[in-house]
Enzyme design. Structure first.
Site, PDB file in Angstrom:
ATOM      1  N   ASP A 218       1.060  -1.195  -0.133  1.00 54.02           N
ATOM      2  CA  ASP A 218       0.077   0.055   0.085  1.00 54.02           C
ATOM      3  C   ASP A 218       0.913   1.309   0.114  1.00 54.02           C
ATOM      4  O   ASP A 218       1.048   1.858   0.905  1.00 54.02           O
ATOM      5  CB  ASP A 218      -0.782   0.132   1.192  1.00 54.02           C
ATOM      6  CG  ASP A 218      -1.833   1.152   1.463  1.00 54.02           C
ATOM      7  OD1 ASP A 218      -2.366   1.346   2.503  1.00 54.02           O
ATOM      8  OD2 ASP A 218      -1.902   2.077   0.411  1.00 54.02           O
TER       9      ASP A 218
ATOM     10  N   THR B 281       3.074   4.599  -1.837  1.00 60.73           N
ATOM     11  CA  THR B 281       2.899   5.924  -2.723  1.00 60.73           C
ATOM     12  C   THR B 281       3.272   5.455  -3.918  1.00 60.73           C
ATOM     13  O   THR B 281       3.734   4.173  -4.276  1.00 60.73           O
ATOM     14  CB  THR B 281       3.826   7.003  -2.180  1.00 60.73           C
ATOM     15  OG1 THR B 281       5.212   6.405  -1.984  1.00 60.73           O
ATOM     16  CG2 THR B 281       3.329   7.716  -0.873  1.00 60.73           C
TER      17      THR B 281
HETATM   18  N1  SAM Z   1      -3.501   4.614  -0.941  1.00 63.67           N
HETATM   19  C1  SAM Z   1      -2.352   5.380  -1.180  1.00 63.67           C
HETATM   20  C2  SAM Z   1      -1.943   5.448  -2.609  1.00 63.67           C
HETATM   21  O1  SAM Z   1      -2.477   4.466  -3.155  1.00 63.67           O
HETATM   22  O2  SAM Z   1      -1.142   6.187  -3.061  1.00 63.67           O
HETATM   23  C3  SAM Z   1      -1.024   5.104  -0.190  1.00 63.67           C
HETATM   24  C4  SAM Z   1      -1.223   5.380   1.016  1.00 63.67           C
HETATM   25  S1  SAM Z   1      -0.229   5.378   2.270  1.00 63.67           S
HETATM   26  C5  SAM Z   1      -0.151   6.888   2.921  1.00 63.67           C
HETATM   27  C6  SAM Z   1       1.500   5.320   1.426  1.00 63.67           C
HETATM   28  C7  SAM Z   1       2.638   5.028   2.280  1.00 63.67           C
HETATM   29  O3  SAM Z   1       3.695   4.586   1.706  1.00 63.67           O
HETATM   30  C8  SAM Z   1       3.174   6.441   2.895  1.00 63.67           C
HETATM   31  O4  SAM Z   1       2.758   6.550   4.130  1.00 63.67           O
HETATM   32  C9  SAM Z   1       4.680   6.264   2.554  1.00 63.67           C
HETATM   33  O5  SAM Z   1       5.367   6.921   3.554  1.00 63.67           O
HETATM   34  C10 SAM Z   1       4.687   4.826   2.660  1.00 63.67           C
HETATM   35  N2  SAM Z   1       6.093   4.313   1.776  1.00 63.67           N
HETATM   36  C11 SAM Z   1       6.496   5.084   0.592  1.00 63.67           C
HETATM   37  N3  SAM Z   1       7.782   4.410   0.169  1.00 63.67           N
HETATM   38  C12 SAM Z   1       8.000   3.378   1.352  1.00 63.67           C
HETATM   39  C13 SAM Z   1       8.849   2.467   1.394  1.00 63.67           C
HETATM   40  N4  SAM Z   1       9.996   2.383   0.604  1.00 63.67           N
HETATM   41  N5  SAM Z   1       8.779   1.571   2.489  1.00 63.67           N
HETATM   42  C14 SAM Z   1       7.908   1.632   3.321  1.00 63.67           C
HETATM   43  N6  SAM Z   1       6.831   2.735   3.426  1.00 63.67           N
HETATM   44  C15 SAM Z   1       6.948   3.733   2.221  1.00 63.67           C
END
Ligand code: SAM
Length: 284
Positions: A155, A157
């Site tokens: 889930d 970004t």
């Molecule tokens: N539903 C949303 C979408 O489809 O774009 C995504 C929601 S959620 C907030 C996405 C999360 O992924 C963010 O909090 C971000 O910090 C996290 N994220 C991005 N890259 C990451 C990584 N390499 N490892 C772990 N978390 C990550």
């Protein structure tokens, strides 16, 4: 004076929401985090100016990223969520008494803290005793595991910034290794509509299809996402998302949903012709 949030979907198309007030903003070590309040969509979270979730339509995304795989793999007990720091995916997973553990790997602790304070409708689940949060890069975390998880839900970004590594062949190969023999990988798979999003979707699909024997794509309509036409990936070593789904069993669980249902589950895997063509173009 009117205040509007605007997201650029392409150089020539934008999406705007009138904002009542800005509730939170911070530039963390990874991204700019904003939370707003609006008339039409309620509270919403953006990261680096990109829409992540809104109070009004987050149920669609979180129900579809969880209930489709949970209906196809009803015995899933040990789940890995990569990203998902807002808590919406964990909230939907916790509706299954059969789930024993959720490891949630979120790179940015500030996302969790801000969502807990301003978006309790998704983040309330993060304090559940079955949820264990690891603040690190999911790309690195998954390297450490083999034959460990029944399900991995990515889930994340979009495929740039901190999320870029979560769309690589290395990552999908490590997810394959970290999954048990009948494990399932589900990911947010971008959108087929705008050119750049479609290219990202094709790249992800090719890498997943090259890593898993079963690789399917399903769709949902998410109004606040670019074009509203959003895709999810379903991959596994031997579980088919529709043939192996136990719809009768799922319907006995009494899980009340606003978007997902077992008929829609089947229909979601039937895609528009232009999307089939996009995906088949990169399949072997
Ligand atoms: N539903 C949303 C979408 O489809 O774009 C995504 C929601 S959620 C907030 C996405 C999360 O992924 C963010 O909090 C971000 O910090 C996290 N994220 C991005 N890259 C990451 C990584 N390499 N490892 C772990 N978390 C990550």
């Amino acid at each position: 004076m009117e205040l509007w949030f605007t997201e650029e979907h392409t150089k020539n198309a934008r999406f705007s929401i009138k904002v009542k007030r800005a509730l939170f903003n911070k530039t963390s070590d990874f991204q700019r985090i904003d939370i707003f309040e609006s008339e039409e969509y309620g509270r919403f979270l953006t990261l680096d100016g990109y829409m992540m979730l809104t109070e009004k339509d987050e149920f669609i995304y979180h129900e579809m990223i969880v209930h489709v795989p949970m209906c196809a793999k009803k015995d899933a007990k040990n789940i890995l969520v990569i990203g998902g720091g807002d808590g919406g995916t964990a909230r939907e997973l916790l509706r299954y008494d059969t789930i024993e553990n959720i490891d949630l790997v979120e790179i940015d602790e500030d996302v969790v803290l801000s969502c807990k304070e301003y978006l309790p409708f998704v983040a309330k689940s993060l304090d559940d005793e079955r949820v264990h949060i690891f603040y690190e890069d999911g790309l690195k975390f998954v390297r450490r595991y083999e034959n460990a998880y029944d399900m991995i839900i990515v889930d994340s970004t979009d495929p740039f910034g901190p999320g870029e590594g979560l769309f690589t062949k290395e990552f999908y190969g490590n997810c394959y290794k970290a999954l048990k023999k009948d494990g399932v990988l589900v990911n947010q798979h971008e959108s087929p509509f705008y050119e750049n999003d479609a290219a990202a979707c094709q790249r992800a699909h090719k890498r997943i299809a090259d890593s898993f024997p079963i690789s399917r794509v399903y769709s949902a309509h998410i109004p606040s996402y670019p074009s509203g036409h959003w895709l999810f990936g379903f991959a596994s070593k031997n579980i088919h998302p529709v043939k192996d789904a136990d719809f009768d069993y799922w319907n006995t669980l009494g899980i009340k949903t606003k978007y997902y249902n077992t008929n829609l589950h089947k229909g979601a895997f039937y895609l528009p012709s232009y999307v089939w063509d996009l995906l088949e173009e990169v399949e072997k």
